[in-house]
Design an enzyme around this catalytic site. Structure first.
Site, short mmCIF file in Angstrom:
data_model
loop_
_atom_site.label_atom_id
_atom_site.label_comp_id
_atom_site.label_asym_id
_atom_site.label_seq_id
_atom_site.Cartn_x
_atom_site.Cartn_y
_atom_site.Cartn_z
N ASP A 8 -16.74 57.09 34.38
CA ASP A 8 -16.69 55.88 33.55
C ASP A 8 -18.12 55.36 33.47
OD1 ASP A 8 -16.39 53.40 32.37
OD2 ASP A 8 -15.29 52.50 34.05
N LYS A 70 -25.86 50.90 27.42
CA LYS A 70 -24.72 51.40 26.64
C LYS A 70 -24.62 50.69 25.29
CE LYS A 70 -19.71 52.05 27.29
NZ LYS A 70 -18.66 51.99 28.32
N GLU A 169 -11.82 55.04 26.68
CA GLU A 169 -11.59 54.32 27.94
C GLU A 169 -10.15 53.80 28.08
OE1 GLU A 169 -14.77 51.51 27.80
OE2 GLU A 169 -16.29 53.04 28.17
N ASP A 191 -8.71 46.43 27.43
CA ASP A 191 -9.90 46.88 28.15
C ASP A 191 -11.09 46.00 27.78
OD1 ASP A 191 -11.96 48.21 29.37
OD2 ASP A 191 -11.56 50.15 28.47
#
Length: 597
Positions: A8, A70, A169, A191
């Site tokens: 992850d 990210k 994810e 999420d």
């Protein structure tokens, strides 16, 4: 063959897991710690540190410490105006160019920074397993576009990992949640992480995980809520002291850490106090201290529009899945930002869920799901089937400047979809194929992925030639486009890769550079360890001789003293070759003494 680890790669923290001994296991950097901060710091001495050691540099070294990378991977500079305001380091590039970050006089791609984090996760997994690791499943936000997915894959390659699968994810989290569950269920995975917000609706039936719809916002996460707290506190200080704390990078980092801590405290209490002593030093009037009481009510008020975006996305994913709220069985909370009470309230109200499922660890379940898929790919876990969907629509631009959608959003993947077009002009010999990603009506409002030409079409009136355009999307959501003149059979195709700034040669060069840096760092580490060991040996032997020299024959004593005399300057000069020779001689003399004794 190498095991397939699950990673992850998060905005704030990253987690690595392995499927081993019939279960997914989180691999932490230290006893009791499972999260690796997604932070890389370039120290003045040339050393690069990752994780907690890098996070410790954020206040002292803000312009040389990279976090939230990210948010920039696979994105053009013109797309990140909102994000670059949240970080103290420079983000560069022309509006149409892919982002780079600058440290000192050197620039780095987000792929390089991400690869440094991935390499650390790879190292942790190798230490845990006691074997080399070269394969991985890496997760990405469900709403990541093609360029972001490709760039993430390349980060893995730079880190020395073959990315076997890119998995969304929320889908990974659903795997972690539902792999042991029985019965048919409709599940929403909510999420909400540090940099992105994703929603997926899945139908879980036995070991089959079918994604019905995914949506999300790659511009929305915990960092944005932190920034609202920073602005509230800094604006209040500005009104009282006429000093903008945001102008000083070191002060801004202190304020950012305090804001994140206050946000966490507000998840448990109705108010939180933000306190920063000596936040500003004025040579004439002395120090200034910051103290601000932030209530949960005030926090929710200044973040009202952000919470509105959360609610809008929840309603959108239900529409796209064609489900009423009452048909949702479980809402699974994933990501650190789901601890915010108002976010939980929105999820409960929109999905009409009696209870929110907190059974999965919100920080670890995405990596756990990735490791489970790794178990499937390495042949250790059976009867688990994933059916994911495209996060965005794909199509081509027509002659009128409109987007002709070929693969609609939320199409199950892998898939191949074909559509026949023709020429808009008489006797047209060449047809440009502009590949687009998005759902907007006009081509210019969507994201261009690539442009290629189908040439050699026979002369004919417009509308006569038949040109078949085929879109093939693999299980990773990565696209291959071809166009075929059905009359001549002539075909051109493009695999949509390299559209985000790196080609295969550059990736290989960066991988070699990363390996070289790691080897240099390892050699430095070994040198330091050898030096420390030699210093201890020199001290211990010298001390022993001081009290026991009389037990050695004079000839042997002279040799040992000569070696010690030679070892001392070698330690000072870090002369590893001489140090090793001296240590070997000392071992030989010591063994000779023991045998003789």
């Amino acid at each position: 063959m190498s095991r397939v680890i699950g990673i992850d790669l998060g905005t704030t923290n990253s987690v690595v897991a392995v499927y081993h001994d019939d279960r997914a296991q989180i691999v932490g950097p230290a006893q009791g710690k499972k999260l690796v901060p997604s932070v890389v710091s370039f120290l003045e001495n040339g050393q690069t540190v990752v994780g907690e050691a890098a996070r410790d540099q954020q206040v002292l070294n803000p312009d040389r410490t990279i976090y939230s990378i990210k948010r920039f991977i696979g994105r053009r500079h013109g797309e990140v105006n909102r994000e670059e305001k949240l970080v103290p380091y420079p983000v560069t590039g022309k509006a149409h160019e892919y982002c780079k970050v600058v440290v000192g006089n050197k620039s780095y791609t987000p792929q390089q920074i991400s690869a440094t984090i991935l390499r650390e996760l790879k190292r942790l997994a190798e230490e845990h397993l006691g074997e080399a690791v070269t394969r991985a499943v890496v997760t990405v936000p469900a709403h990541f576009n093609d360029a972001q997915r490709q760039a993430t894959r390349d980060a893995g390659q730079i880190a020395g990992l073959e990315v076997e699968r890119i998995i969304n994810e929320p889908t990974a989290a659903a795997l972690a949640y539902g792999v042991e569950k029985r019965g048919d269920r409709h599940v929403v995975v909510f999420d909400f992480g540090g940099g992105t917000f994703d929603l997926s609706v899945l139908k879980i039936k036995g070991g089959t995980f079918e994604v019905l719809a995914s949506t999300g916002n790659t511009h929305l996460g915990g960092d944005d809520f932190d920034q609202r707290i920073i602005d509230v506190v800094a604006d209040d200080f500005m009104r009282r002291e006429s000093i903008d704390l945001r102008q000083n990078p070191m002060t801004l980092q202190r304020l950012k850490q305090a804001a994140a801590a206050a946000k966490a405290e507000l998840s448990e209490r109705p108010s939180a106090e933000v306190m920063l002593p000596y936040v500003h030093m004025d040579p004439a009037t002395g120090p200034r201290h910051l103290q601000y009481l932030l209530t949960r009510e005030r926090f929710e008020s200044v973040c009202a529009d952000l919470f509105g975006e959360v609610a809008d996305a929840c309603r959108a994913v239900l529409r796209e899945a064609n489900l009423r709220p009452g048909l949702i069985d479980d809402v699974v909370l994933v990501g650190g930002s789901t601890r915010i009470p108002h976010a939980q309230k929105i999820a409960q109200e929109v999905f009409q869920a009696e209870n929110l499922d907190r059974s999965a660890n919100p920080d670890e379940c995405v990596a756990t799901g990735a490791a489970l898929l790794g178990g499937v790919l390495q042949g250790d876990l059976h009867n688990v089937h994933l059916m994911d969907v495209t996060a965005n629509g794909f199509g081509v631009a027509d002659a009128g400047g409109r987007m002709q959608t070929i693969v609609p959003k939320n199409t199950p993947i892998p898939t191949t979809v074909k559509q026949v077009f023709s020429t808009p002009s008489d006797n047209q010999r060449n047809v440009p194929i502009q590949v687009l990603e998005g759902e907007k009506t006009y081509a210019d409002d969507n994201r261009p992925l690539g442009l290629f030409q189908l040439t050699g079409i026979r002369k004919a009136p417009r509308g006569v030639p038949r040109i078949e355009v085929s879109f093939a999307i693999d299980a990773n959501g990565i696209l291959d486009v071809s166009a075929t003149d059905l009359d001549s059979g002539k075909t051109q195709h493009i695999v949509v890769t390299g559209s985000y700034g790196l080609d295969d040669d550059e990736i290989e060069t960066l991988r070699e550079e990363a390996e070289s840096r790691e080897q240099i760092a390892e050699e430095k580490h070994k040198t330091v360890e050898l030096k420390n060991h030699a210093q201890q040996v020199h001290h211990d032997v010298s001390q022993w001789l001081e009290h026991n020299a009389n037990v050695l024959p004079p000839k042997q004593l002279a040799k040992l003293e000569a070696v010690l005399k030679k070892l001392a300057p070698a330690i000072e000069a870090k002369d590893t070759r001489t140090i090793r020779k001296c240590l070997k001689s000392i071992d030989a003399y010591w063994n000779e003494y023991r045998i003789a004794g």
